[in-house]
Motif scaffolding. Structure first.
Motif, short mmCIF file in Angstrom:
data_model
loop_
_atom_site.label_atom_id
_atom_site.label_comp_id
_atom_site.label_asym_id
_atom_site.label_seq_id
_atom_site.Cartn_x
_atom_site.Cartn_y
_atom_site.Cartn_z
N UNK A 280 30.89 -19.00 -45.64
CA UNK A 280 31.48 -18.66 -44.13
C UNK A 280 31.49 -17.08 -44.13
N UNK A 281 31.79 -16.23 -45.00
CA UNK A 281 31.53 -14.99 -45.09
C UNK A 281 30.14 -14.37 -45.23
N UNK A 282 29.65 -15.01 -46.44
CA UNK A 282 28.13 -14.56 -46.95
C UNK A 282 27.14 -15.75 -46.38
N UNK A 283 26.91 -15.81 -45.30
CA UNK A 283 25.96 -16.98 -44.73
C UNK A 283 24.64 -16.28 -45.12
N UNK A 284 23.82 -17.18 -44.87
CA UNK A 284 22.41 -17.09 -45.63
C UNK A 284 21.79 -15.81 -44.86
N UNK A 285 21.99 -15.61 -43.52
CA UNK A 285 21.45 -14.39 -42.98
C UNK A 285 22.23 -13.23 -43.29
N UNK A 286 23.10 -12.97 -44.04
CA UNK A 286 24.22 -11.87 -44.14
C UNK A 286 23.38 -10.74 -44.62
N UNK A 291 14.28 -12.73 -38.97
CA UNK A 291 14.52 -14.40 -38.48
C UNK A 291 15.73 -15.05 -38.66
N UNK A 292 16.70 -14.59 -39.52
CA UNK A 292 17.86 -15.33 -39.58
C UNK A 292 19.09 -14.54 -39.39
N UNK A 293 18.84 -13.16 -39.25
CA UNK A 293 20.11 -12.41 -39.37
C UNK A 293 20.99 -12.58 -38.16
#
Length: 376
Positions: A280-286, A291-293
């Protein structure tokens, strides 16, 4: 006559193919009508954007780079923030090979501290969540002068890394490492004394119209003259050496083992939740701006982003090698943008989520989509 006409047709087809092959995807991406791109491009003077994109082609066993730049200028300063952790991580791996008693998994702690770590753990934390303490531990291991000299010797310049991250410390002496040699004995590394950094002689070194210091507003431009300096060209060149070492002479490569390089590459593209961090805090785009930020989406397994971001003082930077194993495309992209509408630094009022990250995310998508079409 028929043969002549056939020849002309083949020449025209070849020319069209070359034109498509050499199309400046960066120029096309920045002319997009997408609002995330357009609002930045319509007010460029406010954002201090610099971008380098590298198109990658392969012929037989050769990898061919074609670089495209937008406003890249080593003489125009931007604050690199955590992007400097990338060279620190690589050089720490290289230094391990110079000390027989140390490995990736040797436990150690900094003199005066209580946190035990390993170089493997530090490298992993640097890329997964951009951990400042992990970076600073490796800085104590290396020393600033060694960092800068080793990068320069490999042709990665200009560069000047002169301070730790996450807190203000003017201490020019590194702290010794207490190293566990086995279960019952420890060793200690030497403390290093670095030279006092000099004021940087580059443009735009003073930014904005004010800054906060000890809760007081100082109404003069913020001076970055003693801060770290790591321009786009240097970041991009380091990334090329890590991803494609065979394209460089031995003197320009990092002297790390195959196992170390594999570990480094894995750390660079592994997302936080796969290392046990809260998704939740460190999602993939973190720490994956391109592309995913600007989404909380899970990055598909077939898209691998090997990168290092930086974000501080209103400046966002990402330096990435992006690879899609399903569509068989890959490219390099490095970019920076300043988002500080009020011109005040240290007030935590930056437009990261509103403007900066959406711009970088869409830039990555625009380039990615063109690369997909190029391969079709």
């Amino acid at each position: 006559m028929k043969h002549f006409l056939l020849f002309i047709c083949l020449v025209l087809l070849f020319s069209c193919a070359q034109e498509k092959q050499n199309l400046n995807f960066l120029e096309v991406a920045l002319s997009s009508n997408d609002s995330r791109i357009k609002r930045v491009m319509d007010s460029l003077d406010n954002y201090q954007v610099q971008i380098r994109y590298t198109q990658i082609d392969r012929r037989n066993d050769s990898v061919i780079f074609t670089d495209y730049d937008f406003q890249v200028n080593d003489s125009i300063y931007f604050y690199p923030a955590s992007s400097v952790k990338f060279p620190v991580a690589v050089l720490a791996l290289e230094k391990l090979n110079q000390i027989d008693s140390l490995t990736l998994n040797t436990r150690y702690y900094i003199e005066g501290d209580t946190i035990e770590s390993t170089v493997a753990k530090d490298v992993s934390q640097i890329f997964a969540v951009s951990d400042n303490l992990a970076n600073n531990r490796l800085v104590e291991f290396l020393g600033f002068e060694a960092i800068n000299q080793n990068l320069t010797d490999k042709g990665i310049s200009p560069v000047r890394i002169s301070h730790r991250l996450g807190y203000n410390s003017d201490d020019l002496r590194t702290k010794p490492l207490i190293v566990y040699l086995n279960d019952s004995t420890t060793g200690i590394t030497k403390s290093l004394l670095d030279k006092t950094p000099k004021q940087l002689a580059v443009l735009n070194i003073k930014k904005g119209k004010g800054y906060y210091e000890n809760d007081e507003l100082i109404q003069v431009p913020f001076d970055f003259g003693l801060k770290n300096y790591y321009p786009i060209s240097s970041q991009h060149n380091l990334l090329k050496r890590v991803i494609f070492p065979e394209n460089f002479d031995a003197s320009e490569r990092f002297h790390i083992s195959n196992d170390q390089r594999e570990y480094l590459l894995k750390a660079m593209h592994t997302v936080p939740q796969k290392l046990g961090y809260d998704a939740t805090t460190y999602y993939d785009g973190y720490c994956k701006f391109f592309i995913y930020g600007d989404t909380k989406d899970t990055i598909p397994e077939h898209i691998e982003i090997y990168n290092k971001v930086g974000f501080a003082y209103g400046t966002l930077t990402d330096c990435a090698y992006i690879k899609d194993t399903e569509k068989n495309i890959d490219f390099l992209l490095t970019a920076t943008i300043l988002v500080n509408k009020d011109g005040i630094f240290n007030d935590d009022a930056y437009e990261y989520d509103e403007i900066g990250i959406p711009f970088l995310a869409q830039l990555g998508r625009e380039i990615y989509n063109q690369e997909v079409n190029r391969k079709q």
